[in-house]
Write an enzyme that holds these catalytic residues in place. Structure first.
Site, mmCIF file in Angstrom:
data_model
loop_
_atom_site.group_PDB
_atom_site.id
_atom_site.type_symbol
_atom_site.label_atom_id
_atom_site.label_comp_id
_atom_site.label_asym_id
_atom_site.label_seq_id
_atom_site.Cartn_x
_atom_site.Cartn_y
_atom_site.Cartn_z
ATOM 1 N N GLU A 2 -3.985 -3.490 7.223
ATOM 2 C CA GLU A 2 -4.144 -5.018 6.652
ATOM 3 C C GLU A 2 -4.772 -5.188 5.378
ATOM 4 O O GLU A 2 -5.658 -5.961 5.281
ATOM 5 C CB GLU A 2 -4.698 -5.480 7.942
ATOM 6 C CG GLU A 2 -3.889 -5.649 9.106
ATOM 7 C CD GLU A 2 -4.642 -6.249 10.289
ATOM 8 O OE1 GLU A 2 -5.719 -6.744 10.039
ATOM 9 O OE2 GLU A 2 -4.086 -6.243 11.430
ATOM 10 N N GLU A 22 3.304 -2.437 16.042
ATOM 11 C CA GLU A 22 2.635 -2.955 16.879
ATOM 12 C C GLU A 22 3.491 -4.383 17.467
ATOM 13 O O GLU A 22 3.010 -5.209 17.813
ATOM 14 C CB GLU A 22 1.416 -3.651 16.287
ATOM 15 C CG GLU A 22 0.268 -2.847 15.534
ATOM 16 C CD GLU A 22 -0.970 -3.258 15.132
ATOM 17 O OE1 GLU A 22 -1.263 -4.491 15.352
ATOM 18 O OE2 GLU A 22 -1.819 -2.580 14.389
#
Ligand code: 9MR
Length: 345
Positions: A144, A255
């Site tokens: 991220e 994910e």
């Protein structure tokens, strides 16, 4: 009441897709350490695992002199015992890092110097890569890094100290060290909303393109893919995978879950058969897209963020008190229409 047994007649999800991509899931501590229905489902339907939490730095890098693999080793041994492909999530992130790493003093008042933080994270990366090299094939090196506001590298305003302390080339350094430590490992840059926010996608695209131009050893882009039944359109997902594939990078879905809400919806909705069917159609169209992308050699792994709805991180997030049903098995371990939709001819 949980089902005490799993549905034996179901086709194994990962066997079903074995000619296209591996199908993985995140293992929570609960799933790892309890021989219940969720563990049985994990073993039957998935050939790849990633730890939902316990390989994050805050659970391993206890203090300056302690890198503790006790819990992580249990996860690695479990995966190895059942011959599963193993992903490592994650070496560097702005969340779930040990707080001390960013500071000079125990009271966490004065930020660490560049030299200090660099030495600490380099030591950690080398230690993890060395310790796990016989088990792990794929690592999220930086998780991220792209800001939701600027679509460039996160800054302090986006709760990240990495760029502030180490400078704008910190991502390159992390990949270079990870590669030095294990030249055979697959090294992934992983982020969310890349497939759903065009600006963020451009930001990631330009960023990895620059890394490639500088010969930074990056192998793949991880699309987390926490999406909803409504958004983004499957065409946009496909376009995104193709964009990175055409750059010469592998793409991993890392994910995935499919919320039945729009992110900001406040009210809990009823889980009607129609809603479950809508979710099933959504999973189906996306898995069809995954197959096309795998055939081109772009997509190699599809990892879901959990197994049973009742254990998903989406319960209570982002709206406290709002439950969700984003996965393939219900709270009793029974296959949902979404499971059948992606395993029927
Ligand atoms: O699912 C994880 C949840 O149990 C943790 O509380 C949370 C802490 O930030 O992290 C969740 O996993 C996240 C993953 O590590 C990175 N991408 C987003 C995931 C969902 O928040």
């Amino acid at each position: 009441m949980f089902f005490s047994k799993i549905q034996k007649s179901l086709v194994s999800l990962c066997d079903y897709y074995k000619d296209y991509f591996s199908v993985g899931t995140a293992l929570s501590r609960w799933t790892l350490f309890n021989k219940g229905i969720e563990q049985k489902l994990a073993l039957k339907h998935f050939n790849e695992f990633v730890a939902e939490n316990l390989t994050k730095p805050m659970f391993i890098y206890k203090d300056e002199n302690t890198i503790d693999f006790t819990e992580a080793d249990k996860y690695l041994k479990f995966c190895k015992k059942y011959n599963k492909k193993i992903r490592w999530h994650t070496l560097v992130w702005h969340a779930q890092m040990p707080k001390w790493i960013y500071y000079q003093d125990k009271e966490c008042k004065e930020l660490a110097t560049k030299e200090m933080l660099e030495a600490r994270i380099k030591k950690y990366i080398f230690a993890v890569m060395e310790h796990t090299k016989d088990y792990v094939s794929s690592y999220d090196v930086v998780n991220e890094p792209i800001s939701d506001k600027t679509y460039k590298l996160r800054t302090e305003e986006d709760h990240s100290f990495w760029q502030k302390i180490l400078g704008p080339d910190y991502v390159e350094k992390m990949f270079t060290w990870a590669h030095e430590a294990n030249p055979n490992a697959e090294l992934v840059i992983n982020d969310y909303n890349i497939e759903s926010t065009i600006g963020k996608r451009e930001g990631m695209y330009n960023f990895v393109k620059e890394m490639l131009a500088k010969n930074v050893p990056i192998s793949a882009v991880g699309l987390q893919m926490h999406i909803s039944v409504n958004d983004p359109p499957v065409e946009q997902i496909e376009e995104t995978i193709n964009m990175f594939g055409e750059l010469g990078l592998k793409v991993l879905v890392t994910e995935m879950d499919v919320s039945v809400y729009n992110f900001e919806d406040k009210e809990r909705i009823e889980y009607t058969p129609e809603l479950l069917e809508k979710q099933a159609q959504r999973y189906k169209e996306i898995f069809e897209c995954f197959k096309r992308c795998a055939k081109k050699g772009y997509l190699t792994d599809v990892v879901l963020w959990g197994i049973m709805d009742n254990c998903s991180w989406k319960n209570d997030f982002p709206v406290p008190g709002r439950t969700d049903i984003p996965l393939l098995f219900d709270g009793k371990g029974k296959a949902k229409p979404s499971f059948y939709s992606i395993t029927e001819e």
